[in-house]
Design an enzyme around this catalytic site. Structure first.
Site, PDB file in Angstrom:
ATOM      1  N   GLU A 177       0.800  -1.219   0.000  1.00  0.00           N
ATOM      2  CA  GLU A 177       0.000   0.000   0.000  1.00  0.00           C
ATOM      3  C   GLU A 177       0.838   1.277   0.000  1.00  0.00           C
ATOM      4  OE1 GLU A 177      -2.878  -0.428   3.136  1.00  0.00           O
ATOM      5  OE2 GLU A 177      -3.773  -2.202   2.211  1.00  0.00           O
ATOM      6  N   HIS A 421     -15.150 -10.834   6.674  1.00  0.00           N
ATOM      7  CA  HIS A 421     -14.275 -11.612   7.554  1.00  0.00           C
ATOM      8  C   HIS A 421     -12.950 -10.879   7.706  1.00  0.00           C
ATOM      9  CE1 HIS A 421     -16.352 -15.745   6.567  1.00  0.00           C
ATOM     10  NE2 HIS A 421     -17.072 -14.980   7.375  1.00  0.00           N
ATOM     11  N   GLU A 422     -12.873  -9.969   8.636  1.00  0.00           N
ATOM     12  CA  GLU A 422     -11.567  -9.408   8.985  1.00  0.00           C
ATOM     13  C   GLU A 422     -10.888 -10.381   9.935  1.00  0.00           C
ATOM     14  OE1 GLU A 422      -8.281  -8.044   9.232  1.00  0.00           O
ATOM     15  OE2 GLU A 422      -9.547  -6.689   8.039  1.00  0.00           O
ATOM     16  N   HIS A 490      -8.676  -8.647   0.912  1.00  0.00           N
ATOM     17  CA  HIS A 490      -7.885  -7.440   1.113  1.00  0.00           C
ATOM     18  C   HIS A 490      -6.652  -7.756   1.960  1.00  0.00           C
ATOM     19  CE1 HIS A 490     -10.652  -3.972  -0.157  1.00  0.00           C
ATOM     20  NE2 HIS A 490     -11.098  -5.098  -0.716  1.00  0.00           N
ATOM     21  N   GLU A 491      -5.589  -7.014   1.687  1.00  0.00           N
ATOM     22  CA  GLU A 491      -4.275  -7.193   2.338  1.00  0.00           C
ATOM     23  C   GLU A 491      -3.617  -8.538   2.010  1.00  0.00           C
ATOM     24  OE1 GLU A 491      -6.581  -4.220   4.234  1.00  0.00           O
ATOM     25  OE2 GLU A 491      -6.895  -6.327   4.749  1.00  0.00           O
ATOM     26  N   GLU A 515      -9.320   4.095   0.086  1.00  0.00           N
ATOM     27  CA  GLU A 515      -9.313   4.445   1.501  1.00  0.00           C
ATOM     28  C   GLU A 515      -8.239   5.477   1.823  1.00  0.00           C
ATOM     29  OE1 GLU A 515      -8.586   0.920   3.746  1.00  0.00           O
ATOM     30  OE2 GLU A 515      -6.817   0.354   2.574  1.00  0.00           O
TER      31      GLU A 515
END
Length: 710
Positions: A177, A421-422, A490-491, A515
């Protein structure tokens, strides 16, 4: 006699040279064994050097877990050629979703079988050469002398022919990022401190000249070169480390918690190392080389995989007006021990019955397929950056989120909720709960999940892009497929075309997304770089559609989005994804309802794509034909300098008239000073007509074309 002796000595230095050309003859790949039997390759395009002679090989670790233990030896040199073969392959396949309805996979292949006499080991180096580049990989047949081995370093080189201009992201084992930098290769070292922006929840830079792939470059004589990888399965993600004295990149794998970079058991293979090349920047965007190097779809039934638009409560929380967590009453929480029904609500928790219904109504009224709800489940009070093992259970909602009633309400409106789902990077915990989590989704009718991996990895000491983590990401996708669940991760690691094999992997973040506009912003050229870099391996969930670009108009956030309003519309065409978020707030779309019509209309799956103009970091214009229709959409996006586009409508059907709606920056529009100034022009057009469109600094344009109906 001396001349004959020199000639004799020179022969083994270039012994066993092999070559293969692309089907159109423009790309040539040469392989040879040089020095002391060291594998070497070089690549040209239309006679120009793309990759100068570069070495291949792997350095192996002396380790008790290897079959040879502390007596391990490298796979670097001492090779002789055992055999070689060439072949041609040509097929056309249909992706489940994509930028085109069909993809041609046409290449010429060279497979070189090598034997290392001192160790009695055999390997294969396979090259596939396409009209727009090549891929190479190492293959390790099962054999007594090469069974289990550990990778210390992969030593694949890419020797550049000059000090090219590059669009690069600082190399890091845990984040993708960072902002993209633009410089000559020789300046990477001096810009690295600026390229590494500290403050991410997990970051591990590794070298003053290390960069991430996909790396886009341009030579002084006009060649566009892109280095990436394809089919990264059961292997660590590759970075590139630059020897800036010689302008030679070398592969740099992500280590695991032990510091090793791969644990291999034969038979096995590496991912493909890819080089895409052209003298036309548009070919970079049109390339399917990385998809083609992946295996065909592994799923028998794909009828449940559906491209979609989705909205959600996410942006309001990112900007800082609302919260993911339910209560401020406790400094920390333990799952299963806190009774949230007795906790004091903070009044800012947005994943509540009232607000989620509001977003469901908005989606239903505007043809949006799903509503993403983050912060629905217990545990958000201390979820991030604590290396917490039992952070979420993925099945227990907060008291103000009625999972049964809300799903029933959504379904009654023709809408679905999207699961979130984090994991907080507690991967072991997620795998422990995964079956129950996916089963809960099936129970309530969820068909898609956005997963997240914020923070340092658990097991502690591992990295986001290691071999073990890449195996986890794919495991999550495979398990989701068993439950007919689509995944937007994500990530996670940057994609390498695996979505061809597992098309329920609908998207990834894996780069600096929208973001960051709430955290200070990205440069206006960011979105005209990403299609050349991050998007080479697969679609990105960039979360476009922020029409109210000035955040202070509705929140305490002082930042602004570094595009014009119309520039946000263009992203739905220029930033391809089969899942596109309608990311702004419903009330902000109501303020610009006429412009919002383009987002309502634009498709997310395509029969055809035309790449009309492109230059990395400057501008991109793409026209796409919506799947199963005669509707076309055009998007143009530019950097901070503005751009004038001349769009020839020669891709339209002969003899048809089209209703054309042009969403354009106003004459005085500017992403900083007047971002929401736009005009909408409607006219009738036909094949061969020309649109002349001026893009404002940081701006763009969007066009919808529908067959004229009397």
């Amino acid at each position: 006699m001396r001349r004959l002796l020199l000639l004799f000595m020179f022969v083994p230095f270039i012994a066993m040279a092999q070559s293969v050309k692309s089907p159109d003859g423009n790309v040539e790949l040469k392989f040879s064994l040089t020095g002391n039997g060291r594998p070497t390759y070089e690549m040209t395009y239309k006679g120009k050097a793309v990759v100068k002679p570069s070495h291949l090989g792997l350095e192996l670790a002396k380790d008790k877990h290897a079959s040879k233990g502390e007596n391990e030896t490298d796979l670097m040199e001492g090779f002789s050629m055992k055999d070689s073969s060439t072949s041609t392959f040509d097929e056309t396949w249909e992706p489940v979703w994509g930028e085109t309805s069909t993809i041609r996979n046409h290449y010429n292949e060279l497979a070189v079988s090598l034997v290392q006499a001192v160790s009695n080991r055999n390997i294969i180096i396979r090259f596939r050469v396409y009209d727009d580049g090549m891929g190479l990989r190492y293959e390790f047949p099962q054999q007594k002398e090469l069974n289990y081995f550990l990778i210390k370093e992969e030593r694949t080189q890419f020797a550049m022919a000059g000090n090219h201009k590059a669009w690069w992201v600082a190399g890091d084992y845990d984040t993708q990022e960072y902002p993209t930098m633009t410089s000559k290769l020789s300046d990477i070292r001096y810009l690295m401190d600026d390229a590494i922006v500290w403050g991410n929840s997990s970051q591990t830079p590794f070298s003053p000249t290390g960069v991430q792939t996909s790396l886009q470059m341009k030579t002084d004589d006009g060649l566009y070169i892109n280095i990436h990888e394809a089919a990264c399965i059961d292997y660590a993600t590759m970075h590139l480390n630059l020897d800036d004295k010689k302008m030679v990149f070398e592969s740099w794998l992500t280590p695991d918690a032990t510091g090793l970079k791969g644990c291999m058991q034969t038979p096995c293979q590496t991912p493909w190392r890819t080089v895409i090349v052209s003298d036309d920047a548009r070919d970079m965007l049109a390339s399917n080389l990385i998809l083609n190097l992946n295996e065909p779809c592994a799923l028998e039934d794909v009828s449940w995989i559906k491209p979609m638009k989705f909205c959600g409560i996410w942006w309001e929380m990112i900007v800082g007006k609302s919260s993911w967590h339910y209560t401020d009453e406790y400094p920390s929480v333990k799952l299963g021990q806190l009774d949230y029904s007795k906790a004091k609500p903070n009044g800012r928790h947005l994943a509540n019955n009232k607000d989620v219904r509001r977003y469901i109504d908005f989606a239903a009224a505007n043809g949006i397929d799903q509503v993403l709800v983050e912060g629905w489940n217990e545990g958000w009070e201390d979820w991030a950056n604590m290396w917490k093992w039992d952070v979420f259970d993925f099945i227990t909602p907060y008291p103000d989120f009625d999972i049964k009633a809300l799903n029933e309400y959504a379904h009654s409106k023709g809408v679905r909720l999207m699961m979130h789902h984090e994991t907080s990077s507690s991967v072991t915990n997620y795998e422990r709960w995964m079956e129950q989590a996916y089963s809960l989704m099936n129970k309530y009718g969820y068909t898609a999940v956005k997963s997240g991996y914020v923070g340092d990895i658990i097991p502690r000491g591992d990295h986001h892009y290691s071999q073990s983590m890449n195996n986890h990401y794919l495991y999550a996708v495979k398990e989701a497929a068993k439950h007919k669940v689509m995944v937007n991760a994500h990530e996670a690691t940057r994609p390498t075309g695996i979505c061809r094999t597992y098309p329920n992997l609908m998207g990834n973040e894996s780069a600096r997304g929208t973001e960051y506009e709430a955290f200070g912003g990205s440069n206006p050229d960011h979105t005209v770089i990403l299609p050349f870099t991050r998007l080479q391996g697969g679609p990105m969930d960039y979360t476009p559609g922020i029409l109210e670009t000035q955040l202070s108009t509705w929140s305490d956030n002082p930042h602004f989005v570094h595009t014009t309003l119309v520039g946000q519309l263009a992203l739905y065409v220029t930033m391809y994804s089969p899942i596109q978020m309608v990311a702004d707030l419903p009330e902000n779309y109501a303020k610009f309802d006429d412009a919002f019509q383009f987002i309502r209309d634009v498709a997310v799956d395509w029969d055809d794509s035309k790449y009309l103009e492109a230059e990395p970091g400057d501008y991109i214009t793409i026209a796409r034909k919506a799947k199963g229709t005669d509707n076309w959409f055009i998007g143009g996006k530019c950097d901070e300098n503005g751009h004038k586009s001349v769009v020839k409508l020669d891709f339209l059907d002969e003899g048809k008239k089209y209703e054309c709606a042009i969403y354009q920056d106003a004459k005085d529009a500017h992403y900083e000073t007047n971002p929401k100034a736009y005009t909408i022009v409607r006219r009738t057009v036909k094949k061969g007509d020309v649109l002349k469109l001026q893009q404002a600094p940081g701006g763009g344009f969007a066009v919808s074309l529908k067959p004229y109906v009397k």
